[in-house]
Structure formats: C-alpha cells, structure tokens
Design a protein around this motif. Structure first.
Motif, PDB file in Angstrom:
ATOM      1  N   GLY A 100       0.749  -1.243   0.000  1.00  0.00           N
ATOM      2  CA  GLY A 100       0.000   0.000   0.000  1.00  0.00           C
ATOM      3  C   GLY A 100       0.779   1.294   0.000  1.00  0.00           C
ATOM      4  N   PHE A 101       2.091   1.266  -0.230  1.00  0.00           N
ATOM      5  CA  PHE A 101       2.902   2.488  -0.176  1.00  0.00           C
ATOM      6  C   PHE A 101       3.172   3.016  -1.585  1.00  0.00           C
ATOM      7  N   GLY A 102       3.014   4.331  -1.757  1.00  0.00           N
ATOM      8  CA  GLY A 102       3.288   4.950  -3.039  1.00  0.00           C
ATOM      9  C   GLY A 102       4.724   5.409  -3.201  1.00  0.00           C
TER      10      GLY A 102
ATOM     11  N   SER B 174       7.478   0.495   4.531  1.00  0.00           N
ATOM     12  CA  SER B 174       7.264   1.797   5.155  1.00  0.00           C
ATOM     13  C   SER B 174       7.308   2.858   4.072  1.00  0.00           C
ATOM     14  N   GLY B 175       6.877   4.067   4.435  1.00  0.00           N
ATOM     15  CA  GLY B 175       6.888   5.166   3.481  1.00  0.00           C
ATOM     16  C   GLY B 175       5.579   5.909   3.493  1.00  0.00           C
ATOM     17  N   ALA B 176       5.189   6.453   2.342  1.00  0.00           N
ATOM     18  CA  ALA B 176       3.934   7.190   2.190  1.00  0.00           C
ATOM     19  C   ALA B 176       2.849   6.197   1.779  1.00  0.00           C
ATOM     20  N   ARG B 177       1.901   5.970   2.678  1.00  0.00           N
ATOM     21  CA  ARG B 177       0.908   4.921   2.458  1.00  0.00           C
ATOM     22  C   ARG B 177      -0.373   5.496   1.845  1.00  0.00           C
ATOM     23  N   LEU B 178      -0.871   4.834   0.801  1.00  0.00           N
ATOM     24  CA  LEU B 178      -2.163   5.186   0.238  1.00  0.00           C
ATOM     25  C   LEU B 178      -3.287   4.484   0.975  1.00  0.00           C
ATOM     26  N   TRP B 179      -3.091   3.197   1.292  1.00  0.00           N
ATOM     27  CA  TRP B 179      -4.139   2.431   1.976  1.00  0.00           C
ATOM     28  C   TRP B 179      -3.550   1.219   2.678  1.00  0.00           C
TER      29      TRP B 179
ATOM     30  N   GLY C 247      -2.218  14.080  -9.153  1.00  0.00           N
ATOM     31  CA  GLY C 247      -1.029  13.309  -9.482  1.00  0.00           C
ATOM     32  C   GLY C 247      -0.338  12.630  -8.319  1.00  0.00           C
ATOM     33  N   GLY C 248      -0.681  12.977  -7.085  1.00  0.00           N
ATOM     34  CA  GLY C 248       0.002  12.378  -5.944  1.00  0.00           C
ATOM     35  C   GLY C 248       0.892  13.386  -5.244  1.00  0.00           C
ATOM     36  N   GLY C 249       1.678  12.913  -4.286  1.00  0.00           N
ATOM     37  CA  GLY C 249       1.816  11.541  -3.864  1.00  0.00           C
ATOM     38  C   GLY C 249       0.658  11.007  -3.034  1.00  0.00           C
ATOM     39  N   ALA C 250       0.951   9.896  -2.350  1.00  0.00           N
ATOM     40  CA  ALA C 250      -0.078   9.189  -1.606  1.00  0.00           C
ATOM     41  C   ALA C 250      -0.735  10.059  -0.538  1.00  0.00           C
ATOM     42  N   THR C 251       0.048  10.879   0.145  1.00  0.00           N
ATOM     43  CA  THR C 251      -0.503  11.714   1.219  1.00  0.00           C
ATOM     44  C   THR C 251      -1.524  12.703   0.679  1.00  0.00           C
ATOM     45  N   VAL C 252      -1.227  13.311  -0.460  1.00  0.00           N
ATOM     46  CA  VAL C 252      -2.149  14.265  -1.066  1.00  0.00           C
ATOM     47  C   VAL C 252      -3.408  13.560  -1.558  1.00  0.00           C
TER      48      VAL C 252
ATOM     49  N   ARG D  40       3.867  18.781  -2.663  1.00  0.00           N
ATOM     50  CA  ARG D  40       5.209  19.343  -2.783  1.00  0.00           C
ATOM     51  C   ARG D  40       6.261  18.249  -2.943  1.00  0.00           C
ATOM     52  N   ASN D  41       6.065  17.108  -2.308  1.00  0.00           N
ATOM     53  CA  ASN D  41       7.067  16.049  -2.379  1.00  0.00           C
ATOM     54  C   ASN D  41       7.137  15.404  -3.749  1.00  0.00           C
ATOM     55  N   LYS D  42       6.086  15.555  -4.559  1.00  0.00           N
ATOM     56  CA  LYS D  42       6.192  15.099  -5.939  1.00  0.00           C
ATOM     57  C   LYS D  42       6.983  16.090  -6.774  1.00  0.00           C
ATOM     58  N   PHE D  43       6.904  17.365  -6.400  1.00  0.00           N
ATOM     59  CA  PHE D  43       7.670  18.377  -7.135  1.00  0.00           C
ATOM     60  C   PHE D  43       9.158  18.279  -6.831  1.00  0.00           C
TER      61      PHE D  43
END
Length: 213
Positions: free
Chosen positions: A16-18, A179-184, A150-155, A77-80
């Motif tokens: 579930g991590f993007g 671990s990381g930025a989880r979508l679900w 467009g993301g990331g998962a948090t957005v 911002r983290n995608k940028f």
C-alpha cells in the motif's frame, strides 16, 4: 458535462505504499526502487512514461489514457521536489528538466508559496490552501476539462478524505516497501464510496479502477 478529479496511473506497492522513506534529490522515491515499482509503465510503448517500442497491451492502454481530457494537475510538494520548509533555491525547478510531461497548469500544494514559473507548455503554481480551494483553482485553469490528482499518496488521501475524488486508477505492483507514504491498508477501504473493478495484467501488476457510487 461536469469536470472530474481523476487519479491516473498511480502505483503502490503490494503493502500500500506509493513511495519509500528518506526522499532526496537523487532518490525521488526514497528507499523504493522505481525500476521495480513502475516497471509496468516503463516497459510500455507510449512515451513519456513508456520507453517506446514496448508492450501494446493493457498496461500501454493505461499509459495512453494519462493525458485524455486533462486540463490541469494537482500534486503535493514532495512530488515536485525533495526540499522541505521555506524554499532555499528558486533556481531548481523540479525533476523533469526543460520539458515536463504534464503539458497543463500544475498546482503544487505547499505551505511555503513561491512565484509561478513556466517550462515549455507547463506552468507551475505553488498554492497554500485546503483541498477544496486548490481544486477550485485547478478546475478554473482546466477550462472545462478534467483535473488530474497526481500524488503523492498523502495528497491523494487528503482529497479522498475530503470526498473530492471522482475516479481512481491505482496499479498495485508485486513488491513490498514496508514503510513510506501509504495510500491504503487495503483497497477495500474505498468500497463504501466507490465501485471497483480489479484487472490483473500479464506484467504482474493489478489495476484497481474505482468510480463513485
């Protein structure tokens, strides 16, 4: 026809991590290996995601659908870029070089605004606002076409929690990040609000398609 907010070609790991942890300039996906996470898109025929000369099947269909009727994009911002806090370097303009793949206005969500700038046919705007306010600006800029989230998962989670997303396409890759930025935790979390189709691909990813009930 109403404008839609669409998530397209967003890829997560099987857990579930993007993206992974410890993002840096050299590692946009943190500890995640983008070669494993995004292999399904890299091997398609369609640029700019695919390398050309690749597969022409299901995965290629989704990469070709990426820009259909899209008039603006919203990203975190983290995608940028990997910078945190106040902007220290306005000369650095993202990971995409002089020809970004978006070809629309892009609204970067950040608590630290900076002047807009244009690269080729993509203008980046840096906006501080809640999801509904940012979406309103993006829809205006899209001039009747849809807006891509467009993301990331948090957005994406922020917009899901605000009940603003109309359709989602999420590709689940056969790799774990831990671990990381989880979508679900599970895609079943969305079934109270969305219909779902699940389509496995020969590449090993599973495409999850959601649309509002």
């Amino acid at each position: 026809m109403s404008q839609l907010l669409r998530v397209q070609n967003f890829t997560v790991s099987s857990d579930g991590f993007g993206a992974g942890e410890d993002q840096s300039l050299e590692r946009p996906f943190g500890h995640a290996d983008p070669g494993k996470l995004l292999a399904w898109a890299f091997t398609t025929d369609h640029p700019p995601v695919g390398r050309g000369g690749g597969s022409r099947g299901l995965d290629d269909y989704f990469t070709r659908d990426y820009a259909r009727n899209i008039g603006a994009e919203i990203m975190g911002r983290n995608k940028f870029g990997p910078q945190r806090g106040p902007w220290q370097d306005h000369e650095w303009q993202g990971w995409w070089g002089d020809e970004p793949p978006f070809h629309t206005p892009v609204f970067v969500m950040t608590h630290h605004e900076r002047p807009s700038f244009t690269l080729s046919d993509t203008t980046f705007h840096f906006v501080d606002g809640d999801p509904a306010a940012v979406l309103a600006r993006a829809k205006e800029a899209a001039q009747g076409r849809d807006v891509r989230l467009g993301g990331g998962a948090t957005v994406i989670r922020q917009f899901l929690d605000a009940d603003l997303v109309d359709t989602l396409h999420v590709a689940v890759a056969p790799t774990e990040l831990g671990s990381g930025a989880r979508l679900w935790e599970s895609p079943d979390e969305l079934l109270d609000r969305f219909h779902q189709d699940v389509v496995p691909s020969p590449s090993g990813v599973t495409h999850h398609l959601f649309w509002r009930k």
